[in-house]
Design a protein around this motif. Structure first.
Motif, PDB file in Angstrom:
ATOM      1  N   LYS A   1      -4.545  12.545  -7.032  1.00 30.10           N
ATOM      2  CA  LYS A   1      -5.762  12.010  -6.431  1.00 30.10           C
ATOM      3  C   LYS A   1      -5.320  11.406  -5.105  1.00 30.10           C
ATOM      4  O   LYS A   1      -4.637  10.380  -5.080  1.00 30.10           O
ATOM      5  CB  LYS A   1      -6.401  10.957  -7.337  1.00 30.10           C
ATOM      6  N   GLY A   2      -5.690  12.069  -4.015  1.00 32.07           N
ATOM      7  CA  GLY A   2      -5.076  11.777  -2.724  1.00 32.07           C
ATOM      8  C   GLY A   2      -5.176  10.336  -2.264  1.00 32.07           C
ATOM      9  O   GLY A   2      -4.170   9.689  -1.968  1.00 32.07           O
ATOM     10  N   LYS A   3      -6.377   9.787  -2.198  1.00 28.96           N
ATOM     11  CA  LYS A   3      -6.539   8.446  -1.645  1.00 28.96           C
ATOM     12  C   LYS A   3      -6.029   7.373  -2.608  1.00 28.96           C
ATOM     13  O   LYS A   3      -5.541   6.327  -2.174  1.00 28.96           O
ATOM     14  CB  LYS A   3      -8.010   8.187  -1.300  1.00 28.96           C
ATOM     15  N   THR A   4      -6.095   7.640  -3.895  1.00 25.90           N
ATOM     16  CA  THR A   4      -5.672   6.653  -4.886  1.00 25.90           C
ATOM     17  C   THR A   4      -4.165   6.645  -5.090  1.00 25.90           C
ATOM     18  O   THR A   4      -3.531   5.590  -5.126  1.00 25.90           O
ATOM     19  CB  THR A   4      -6.361   6.930  -6.236  1.00 25.90           C
ATOM     20  N   GLN A   5      -3.580   7.833  -5.238  1.00 21.60           N
ATOM     21  CA  GLN A   5      -2.188   7.917  -5.661  1.00 21.60           C
ATOM     22  C   GLN A   5      -1.193   8.182  -4.544  1.00 21.60           C
ATOM     23  O   GLN A   5      -0.029   7.783  -4.649  1.00 21.60           O
ATOM     24  CB  GLN A   5      -2.053   9.010  -6.736  1.00 21.60           C
ATOM     25  N   LEU A   6      -1.619   8.843  -3.477  1.00 19.10           N
ATOM     26  CA  LEU A   6      -0.672   9.211  -2.434  1.00 19.10           C
ATOM     27  C   LEU A   6      -0.036   8.001  -1.744  1.00 19.10           C
ATOM     28  O   LEU A   6       1.172   8.028  -1.465  1.00 19.10           O
ATOM     29  CB  LEU A   6      -1.348  10.120  -1.405  1.00 19.10           C
ATOM     30  N   PRO A   7      -0.782   6.928  -1.456  1.00 19.31           N
ATOM     31  CA  PRO A   7      -0.120   5.763  -0.837  1.00 19.31           C
ATOM     32  C   PRO A   7       1.009   5.201  -1.698  1.00 19.31           C
ATOM     33  O   PRO A   7       2.056   4.790  -1.177  1.00 19.31           O
ATOM     34  CB  PRO A   7      -1.264   4.755  -0.690  1.00 19.31           C
TER      35      PRO A   7
END
Length: 373
Positions: A321-327
């Motif tokens: 989940k890009g915005k949730t997990q990538l950071p």
């Protein structure tokens, strides 16, 4: 705003460096100054016009990039001017049923869609020629431009201390390959793995398998030059199918006492997909499909073959989940050498050499060519 962009005017035509107009961001949109972008096979397939739905021109391709927020539209609350960001082609709105589910990384509105060529707010583009004609978008991103406008769901704010010229790879290839290992396959210590296709995504799979403690990692490619790079990242065995006199899956089964636990298809070739499927162990083998398949052919499987216990699944953006997990992914790895990001950047060129970068990719000379804007 006026800026320079690499505009594609037709399938396979050389890119034209143009001064274009970039509109301000609208509600829930972000305008970004691109600092670094790269090219992958998804861009190549679209540029060549392999899929009818992608033949929309003029168009600005590109989807793997890093940069800085220049301005934000109304209702954007998680970013502001000056934030360091990555673009993602597979967005996350955070509000739909899919985004709230713990079992998928799909999104109702912003999942990857190669046919999407306009902004969702109003069905218009944010790029215009100097005389006001529309230039179309690509993969929620369009990063072959000094400035681009994206839906905020497709922009990820990351740690400002992270190196944008390396973390850019988490915008697509590393997340796609590495994530498929840890999120989708969830391989375990001691697993046996076969990776079909040693481009950037396949090599990222190897890296993920090594990190997860796989006991045997078999890399398969028709280019012998890929062997050294694969070994550097953790590959234990290499096979060039052209050197074999027996079917590839039989060779892999012989090497692994009946088949590997996990196989990853990273080529976009249905014949290769079948070999990947048959190379897994009956009873529990799992095949993860990562390659882009533009062909209209269907899966080369008989339904009864699934009764033998092998499974097959697809993976988009490595299950992240890009915005949730990538950071968090960025924070976890920015101070370690586990990702070996330098191994994936094989060339660095100025942005106006984009045609040269495409040639390197076409002829198999490049994994990722970093373009400086």
């Amino acid at each position: 705003m006026t800026c320079e962009a690499a505009v594609a005017w037709g399938p396979g035509q050389p890119f034209s460096m143009e001064q274009i107009r970039v509109q301000p961001p609208q509600k829930l949109e972000v305008r970004i100054k691109i600092l670094f972008t790269t090219i992958c096979h998804t861009d190549l397939c679209a540029w060549e016009g392999q899929n009818e739905s992608q033949r929309v021109y003029p168009r600005i391709f590109g989807h793997e990039a890093s940069g800085v927020v220049e301005s934000v539209g109304e209702s954007v609350e998680d970013m502001e001017e000056g934030d360091h960001v990555l673009t993602i082609f597979h967005g996350e709105c955070g509000e739909c049923t899919y985004c709230k589910s713990k079992t998928t990384n799909l999104c109702t509105k912003f999942r990857v869609d190669p046919s999407q060529s306009v902004m969702r707010n109003d069905g218009k583009t944010r790029f215009l020629t100097q005389d006001g004609k529309p230039i179309y978008h690509f993969l929620n991103a369009s990063t072959f431009s000094e400035y681009t406008v994206l839906d905020s769901a497709c922009v990820v704010k990351i740690n400002p201390k992270a190196s944008l010229n390396r973390m850019i790879l988490l915008s697509c290839c590393i997340s796609t390959g590495f994530g498929s290992v840890i999120n989708v396959a969830n391989i375990h210590q001691g697993s046996t793995v076969a990776v079909f296709g040693l481009g950037a995504v396949g090599l990222a799979v190897i890296l993920g398998a090594k990190t997860r403690g796989a006991s045997k990692i078999i890399g398969i490619d028709i280019n012998d030059d890929k062997c050294t790079k694969g070994q550097t990242l953790g590959m234990t065995n290499f096979i060039n199918p052209r050197d074999l006199k027996t079917p590839l899956h039989e060779k892999i089964r012989d090497m692994t006492e009946g088949g590997v636990d996990f196989s990853f298809e990273c080529c976009g070739n249905l014949d290769v997909l079948r070999e990947a499927f048959l190379s897994t162990h009956d009873g529990w083998g799992k095949t993860v499909l990562l390659g882009i398949h533009p062909t209209p052919r269907m899966l080369p499987l008989h339904p009864m073959e699934l009764f033998e216990g092998r499974t097959i699944t697809g993976s988009v953006f490595g299950g992240f989940k890009g915005k949730t997990q990538l950071p968090r992914f960025v924070d976890h790895y920015m101070h370690t050498d586990e990702l070996k990001l330098d191994e994936f950047i094989t060339h660095e060129l100025p942005f106006n050499k984009i045609d040269q970068a495409f040639e390197l990719l076409i002829h198999g000379k490049s994994l990722r060519c970093l373009l400086h804007l």
